[in-house]
Design a protein around this motif. Structure first.
Motif, PDB file in Angstrom:
ATOM      1  N   ARG A  64       9.914  -4.061  17.434  1.00 25.64           N
ATOM      2  CA  ARG A  64      11.222  -4.242  18.291  1.00 25.64           C
ATOM      3  C   ARG A  64      10.638  -6.334  18.559  1.00 25.64           C
ATOM      4  O   ARG A  64      12.089  -6.452  18.888  1.00 25.64           O
ATOM      5  N   ARG A  68      13.749  -8.474  17.464  1.00 24.83           N
ATOM      6  CA  ARG A  68      14.472  -9.502  18.775  1.00 24.83           C
ATOM      7  C   ARG A  68      14.391 -10.757  18.267  1.00 24.83           C
ATOM      8  O   ARG A  68      15.701 -11.515  18.730  1.00 24.83           O
ATOM      9  N   LYS A  71      17.031 -12.206  15.179  1.00 25.74           N
ATOM     10  CA  LYS A  71      18.645 -12.345  15.532  1.00 25.74           C
ATOM     11  C   LYS A  71      19.235 -13.496  16.203  1.00 25.74           C
ATOM     12  O   LYS A  71      20.312 -13.569  16.152  1.00 25.74           O
TER      13      LYS A  71
END
Length: 432
Positions: A64, A68, A71
């Motif tokens: 994760r 993140r 992006k």
């Protein structure tokens, strides 16, 4: 298909390797072109800190975190984040080198070196202006066989393969001979030989300082030259450079883009010699490139690390790289991988010396930690060995005119080394 697509627009001049990132594991790179497994002693030009698909990256929280970060590409120079702060804190804890406590992050090793040069120029020119000497002090004293990058300033320092610098504009900066240890000599003769060449280089240094004096702002050196041929220096020589810089109002820059970040068995190569630079460039295994600056830079109040926009870039280092680096640094810390580099590197060097005793064409086996190399008689023979190793499943790098170098990840094991050396031994027997 992958190679065909890329080749339509990009020069393909390396091995025909397409990495399968899912199947590659640890020190084994899976080549999707032919389905073969290669022992990776190349490590993306020495930039791989940890082998492929470390289980740490299977953890949901880590996945994760990386997604993140991927992006959005944050402009770290002006907008800050928790991820950036966590990276800086982790880097300082795991790899910090007091008193070099001012940091600049940027994308690319050449840009890291270039910003060292800019900081040194700024420092010396401001000193000269304050003393009424005018706007002077932008020359960088450097060494033969050096590779510091391919950018505008760094090309004036790089003098390895002429294809990388010929026909481009360069500055006429002072260049001196390179007193590296000649490992091809018998051990009993090495010290006398290198001391004689150190004395010659020292005379050249002082000649330039006498001639150009206030125009020289810095001396730059790789504590171990990489691309120039895996050239090692004595600690006495690096300490001599420290003394010369201190006595002549010159900054000492260490370029540890390749030899830093644990690969030599210490966090930073200069730690082996108990000598600190004023500015140090880093990159490759750090995943994020940059500069560390020490207190001497603050002899000038408005130096380049204190005034806004003197040293800067849009991204101030790649945010995704920072998050990935934070995780790599945690692995390095938890698994004691710097110590592993020292221990397994010493074992690897012993195996290369054994191979050297068996194969008369191999000479000058040398290394510090996992920064290793050996020589072959000439460039033609080196190409034969380099390709031969690859054909048997060992991926290596070239350096200098006739050397093969090894740059594995920090978590490589003795078992993998044994497998690689046996394949290299197989090639040596096969060609006889």
């Amino acid at each position: 298909m992958v190679l065909d697509t890329i080749e339509q627009h990009v020069l393909l001049d390396g091995f025909k390797v397409v990495v399968d990132l899912d199947k590659s594991r640890g020190s084994y790179l899976h080549n999707a072109v032919d389905g073969r497994r290669l022992i990776d002693l190349y490590g993306f030009f020495g930039s791989m800190p940890v082998g492929f698909n470390h289980p740490h990256f299977d953890e949901p929280a880590v996945r994760r975190d990386l997604l993140r970060a991927a992006k959005v590409k944050i402009a770290n120079s002006d907008v800050y984040s928790e991820g950036y702060a966590e990276f800086v804190a982790t880097f300082e804890r795991v790899m910090g080198l007091p008193p070099l406590e001012r940091y600049l992050f940027i994308e690319g090793g050449a840009m890291a070196v270039e910003n060292c040069l800019k900081a040194a120029m700024d420092w010396k020119v401001r000193k000269n202006m304050a003393a009424g000497r005018g706007e002077r002090g932008t020359q960088i004293l450097h060494f033969r066989h050096a590779f510091h990058g391919r950018s505008g300033y760094t090309m004036s320092l790089t003098n390895t393969d002429p294809r990388k610098t010929d026909l481009f504009a360069k500055f006429d900066w002072p260049r001196v001979s390179c007193p590296h240890i000649d490992f091809a000599l018998p051990e009993s003769k090495r010290e006398a030989d290198v001391i004689e060449r150190e004395q010659k280089a020292e005379r050249e240094l002082y000649d330039f300082i006498d001639q150009r004096n206030i125009d020289i702002c810095a001396i730059i050196i790789e504590p171990i030259q990489g691309e120039g041929g895996d050239n090692h220096f004595r600690g006495e020589w690096l300490r001599k450079l420290r003394k010369i810089c201190d006595e002549n109002d010159i900054l000492l820059i260490f370029d540890e883009v390749q030899c830093g970040m644990g690969v030599t068995g210490r966090n930073w190569c200069c730690e082996h010699f108990d000598v600190l630079p004023d500015l140090m460039s880093f990159g490759k295994k750090a995943q994020v490139c940059g500069v560390m600056a020490g207190p001497r830079i603050d002899e000038v109040k408005d130096n380049a690390f204190r005034l806004p926009s003197r040293l800067n870039s849009t991204w101030g280092g790649n945010f995704t790289d920072m998050v990935r680096s934070t995780h790599f640094l945690s692995i390095i810390e938890q698994e004691h991988l710097v110590e592993n580099a020292g221990k397994v590197g010493a074992y690897f060097l012993d195996q290369l010396r054994d191979l050297q005793r068996e194969e008369q064409l191999i000479s000058a086996a040398r290394g510090r930690g996992l920064f290793l190399a050996f020589d072959l008689p000439d460039a033609k023979t080196r190409e034969e060995f380099w390709h031969g190793f690859f054909d048997l499943g060992v991926l290596t790098l070239r350096s200098g005119e006739n050397s093969i170098r090894f740059r594995p990840a920090l978590d490589i094991t003795a078992e993998v080394i044994d497998e690689a050396v046996e394949l290299m031994r197989k090639f040596c027997r096969k060609r006889k």
